[in-house]
Write a protein that holds these residues in place. Structure first.
Motif, short mmCIF file in Angstrom:
data_model
loop_
_atom_site.label_atom_id
_atom_site.label_comp_id
_atom_site.label_asym_id
_atom_site.label_seq_id
_atom_site.Cartn_x
_atom_site.Cartn_y
_atom_site.Cartn_z
N LYS A 42 0.58 -1.42 0.31
CA LYS A 42 -0.27 -0.11 -0.11
C LYS A 42 0.48 1.00 -0.14
CE LYS A 42 -3.62 3.16 0.33
NZ LYS A 42 -4.50 2.64 -0.76
N GLU A 83 2.86 1.88 -3.58
CA GLU A 83 1.79 1.96 -4.30
C GLU A 83 1.40 3.72 -4.39
OE1 GLU A 83 -2.00 0.19 -3.57
OE2 GLU A 83 -0.47 -2.05 -3.86
N ASN A 84 1.18 4.15 -3.05
CA ASN A 84 0.94 5.90 -3.19
C ASN A 84 1.98 6.76 -3.45
OD1 ASN A 84 -1.81 5.25 -2.51
ND2 ASN A 84 -1.61 6.15 -0.97
N VAL A 112 0.36 17.76 -4.46
CA VAL A 112 -0.22 16.68 -4.19
C VAL A 112 -1.46 16.69 -2.84
CG1 VAL A 112 0.04 14.22 -3.29
CG2 VAL A 112 0.73 15.14 -5.22
N ARG A 133 -8.57 17.41 -5.94
CA ARG A 133 -8.78 17.18 -7.41
C ARG A 133 -10.12 16.72 -7.79
NH1 ARG A 133 -10.76 11.93 -8.05
NH2 ARG A 133 -9.29 10.72 -6.90
N1 SAJ Z 1 -1.70 14.74 -9.08
C1 SAJ Z 1 -1.10 15.73 -10.06
N2 SAJ Z 1 -0.11 14.68 -10.86
C2 SAJ Z 1 -1.28 13.71 -11.31
C3 SAJ Z 1 -2.06 12.77 -10.97
C4 SAJ Z 1 -2.17 13.32 -8.82
O1 SAJ Z 1 -0.67 16.36 -9.52
O2 SAJ Z 1 -0.98 12.70 -12.05
C5 SAJ Z 1 -2.08 15.64 -7.44
C6 SAJ Z 1 -3.92 15.24 -7.93
O3 SAJ Z 1 -4.23 16.65 -8.52
C7 SAJ Z 1 -4.07 15.10 -6.26
C8 SAJ Z 1 -2.80 14.28 -5.47
O4 SAJ Z 1 -2.30 14.23 -6.77
O5 SAJ Z 1 -3.35 16.68 -5.50
C9 SAJ Z 1 -3.55 13.04 -5.21
O6 SAJ Z 1 -4.56 12.46 -6.50
P1 SAJ Z 1 -4.44 10.63 -6.85
O7 SAJ Z 1 -5.00 10.92 -8.16
O8 SAJ Z 1 -2.95 10.40 -7.15
O9 SAJ Z 1 -5.36 10.27 -6.11
P2 SAJ Z 1 -6.56 9.99 -4.94
O10 SAJ Z 1 -4.97 10.46 -3.59
O11 SAJ Z 1 -7.64 10.49 -4.60
O12 SAJ Z 1 -6.09 8.55 -4.97
C10 SAJ Z 1 -4.46 7.62 -3.97
C11 SAJ Z 1 -5.00 6.37 -5.11
N3 SAJ Z 1 -3.52 5.99 -5.57
C12 SAJ Z 1 -2.96 5.73 -6.88
O13 SAJ Z 1 -3.32 6.10 -7.78
C13 SAJ Z 1 -1.85 4.61 -6.53
C14 SAJ Z 1 -5.85 5.57 -4.93
O14 SAJ Z 1 -5.92 4.57 -5.29
C15 SAJ Z 1 -5.91 4.89 -3.32
O15 SAJ Z 1 -6.57 4.18 -2.97
C16 SAJ Z 1 -5.62 6.26 -2.79
O16 SAJ Z 1 -4.49 7.04 -2.62
C17 SAJ Z 1 -5.74 6.22 -1.02
O17 SAJ Z 1 -6.40 6.18 -0.46
O18 SAJ Z 1 -4.84 5.73 -0.40
#
Ligand code: SAJ
Length: 427
Positions: A202, A205-206, A252, A312
Motif C-alpha cells: 500500500k 503504491e502511493n 499533491v 482534485r
Molecule cells: N496529481 C497530480 N498529478 C498527477 C496525478 C495526481 O498533481 O499526475 C495530484 C492530484 O491532483 C491530487 C493528488 O495528486 O492532488 C492525489 O491524487 P491522485 O489522483 O493520485 O489520487 P487519490 O489520492 O485520490 O487516490 C490515491 C490512489 N492511489 C494511487 O493511484 C496509487 C488510490 O488508488 C488510493 O486508494 C488512494 O490514493 C488512497 O486512499 O490511498
C-alpha cells in the motif's frame, strides 16, 4: 447470516460497510462521530458520490446496515479509521489503537479481524495483535489480516467492487480466510501474502505516485526556465512504450498520497531520502506559484481569488488540499483571499488561516489582483474571460492548465501556466 462489524465510517469505511450489507451480510457500522451516526440512523448519507449515497441508503433501508457509536459482536471485524501524520510527520496510530481497544471486548475466539487503514510496516502485528493480546485474547484463536483499500475517490463503489486486493495475513490461514471473504462481495482478485508485505505494498503504491508527480513538477520547473511547454514534451515522451510521465500541478493533496511516504521515511530515513525530497517538491508547489505571481507584480495586501478547494477535480474532498498550502502562504504574507469551490461545502484547515469558502464566483473574483486556479473541476474548463473582467488586475495563475490561455491573453490577461512560459497580454 454472517455478521460483520465495520469500525470507522468515513470515505472508505461507510461505502465498504454498505456494499458488504448489500451482499447479504448483517453489518454493524461503528463511528465515534455522534452526528454522523444519528444522520445514518435517520437514513441520511452525507457523502456526495451518487453511487455511494444509493448503496448506503439501500443498506440502511434494508436493515442490513445499522449504525452505532458502540461496537457489537460479529464473525468478522474491519477497522477503517484514519492514520494521519503528526505535525512532525510521524505516524499517528492513536485512532487505530482506540478502535482496536474499543472493539477488543466484542471479539471472540474464531473471529477474523482485518485492518484496512493505511499503516506503517508492522502495524498489524505491533498494534492489532499486541492490543488483542493485552486485552486477554489468545492469538492462536483469532485470524488477523491487513487488507488495504485502493479506491479512487469519485469512483469509490466500482473500485471497491472491482480492484484486485492485497490480502496479508499474520498467518497463511488468516490470509486465505480474508481472501474468501473479499471474494464473497468483490469481483477483484485477492492476492494472498503476509501482513507486512501488504502494508508495504500500500505504501509503495502511493509513494510511487508521489515520486512520479514530484518528477513531473521538476520537469515543469525546468520547462518554465527553458521556455518550453512541458505539456507538449510530456505528450511526446509518453509515446515511448515504457514512459508514463505524470501531470505537474499545484502539489499533491488527499488523505493518502501526501501522508503515506512519511510512514516509509519515518521507518527507513536513510533509505528513503529520495522520498523526502519528493515530498518537499510537491509541498513547495503552491509557494512556487505565489513567487511567480509576485514576479509578475502581485503585492502583499491585495486580494487574491482562489478557484478550487478540492484536492482534485470534480470531488468534494478538500483534505490536505494544495489549496491549504496556498492559503497558508497567502495568509503569512498578508494577502486577503476568497476561496471558491462548486463542490466543497466544508474545509477543516490546520494552517491557522480561515478558508473563506464560497460557492459564489463573483464574490471570489471581484476586485482580485490575481486568480489562482488550483483544482481541475470540469466547470472551470468552460470559464470565459468576461467573467474575470471584474478583477482589479488581469493576472491568472493556471496551475492545472484548464483555461483556454490564448483567448484570455487576447482579452488582456497575463497567464502564468504550470510548466510553460508566462503569456503576457500584448500592450
Ligand atoms: N496529481 C497530480 N498529478 C498527477 C496525478 C495526481 O498533481 O499526475 C495530484 C492530484 O491532483 C491530487 C493528488 O495528486 O492532488 C492525489 O491524487 P491522485 O489522483 O493520485 O489520487 P487519490 O489520492 O485520490 O487516490 C490515491 C490512489 N492511489 C494511487 O493511484 C496509487 C488510490 O488508488 C488510493 O486508494 C488512494 O490514493 C488512497 O486512499 O490511498
Amino acid at each position: 447470516m454472517k455478521k460483520v462489524t465495520v469500525v470507522g465510517l468515513g470515505y472508505v469505511g461507510l461505502p465498504t460497510a454498505a456494499l458488504i450489507a448489500n451482499a447479504g451480510y448483517k453489518v454493524h457500522g461503528v463511528d465515534v462521530n455522534e452526528a454522523l451516526i444519528s444522520e445514518l440512523q435517520s437514513g441520511i448519507c452525507r457523502l456526495e458520490e451518487p453511487e455511494v449515497k444509493s448503496a448506503v441508503e439501500l443498506a440502511l433501508t434494508s436493515g442490513n446496515l445499522v449504525a452505532s457509536t458502540e461496537a457489537a459482536e460479529a464473525d468478522i471485524f474491519i477497522i477503517c479509521v484514519p492514520t494521519p501524520v503528526t505535525r512532525n510527520k510521524l505516524a499517528d496510530l492513536s485512532m487505530v489503537r482506540s478502535a482496536i481497544n474499543a472493539t477488543a471486548p466484542f471479539i471472540r475466539s474464531g473471529n477474523l479481524v482485518i485492518l484496512e487503514s493505511t499503516s506503517p510496516i508492522g502495524t498489524t502485528d505491533r498494534v492489532i495483535a499486541r492490543s488483542l493480546e493485552l486485552a486477554g485474547h489468545n492469538l492462536e484463536d483469532i485470524d488477523i489480516c491487513y487488507c488495504p483499500e485502493r479506491v479512487f475517490p469519485g469512483d469509490t463503489v466500482r473500485e471497491i467492487l472491482e480492484n484486485d486486493r492485497v490480502v496479508g495475513g499474520l498467518t497463511p490461514k488468516a490470509a486465505k480466510r480474508a481472501g474468501s471473504f473479499y471474494q464473497s462481495f468483490c469481483k477483484g482478485k485477492p492476492n494472498l501474502t503476509s501482513a507486512a508485505a501488504a502494508e508495504f505494498s500500500k505504501l509503495m503504491e502511493n509513494t510511487f505516485r508521489d515520486v512520479n508527480i514530484a518528477l513531473a513538477n521538476v520537469f515543469s520547473h525546468i520547462a518554465e526556465q527553458a521556455g518550453v511547454d512541458v505539456m507538449d514534451v510530456i505528450e511526446m515522451a509518453n509515446k515511448h512504450p515504457r514512459v508514463n510521465v505524470h501531470t505537474p500541478g499545484p502539489g499533491v493533496g488527499g488523505h493518502c498520497i501526501p501522508v503515506d511516504p512519511w510512514f516509509l521515511i519515518e521507518g527507513f530515513p536513510e533509505e528513503a531520502r529520495l522520498l523526502e525530497s519528493c515530498r518537499q517538491i510537491n509541498d513547495g508547489q503552491a509557494e512556487h506559484f505565489l513567487r511567480l505571481a509576485e514576479k509578475s507584480g502581485l503585492k502583499p495586501g491585495s486580494k487574491v481569488a482562489i478557484l478550487g478547494a478540492a484536492y482534485r477535480g470534480d470531488i468534494d474532498d478538500a483534505r490536505d488540499t494544495p489549496t491549504e498550502m496556498l492559503i497558508a502562504s497567502l495568509g503569512k504574507a498578508g494577502y486577503s483571499y476568497v476561496t471558491h469551490d462548486p463542490h466543497v461545502v466544508r474545509m477543516a484547515l490546520h494552517c491557522g488561516y480561515p478558508a473563506n469558502l464560497t460557492s459564489d464566483l463573483s464574490e471570489t473574483l471581484e476586485d482580485a489582483s490575481a486568480a489562482f486556479i488550483m483544482t481541475d473541476h470540469t466547470v472551470y474548463r468552460d470559464l470565459t474571460s468576461d467573467l474575470f473582467s471584474m478583477m482589479r488586475t488581469k493576472l491568472i495563475i493556471d496551475t492545472r492548465r484548464v483555461l483556454n490561455a490564448p483567448e484570455f491573453v487576447e482579452d488582456g490577461f497575463s497567464i502564468i501556466r504550470v510548466g510553460a512560459p508566462t503569456l503576457r497580454a500584448s500592450a
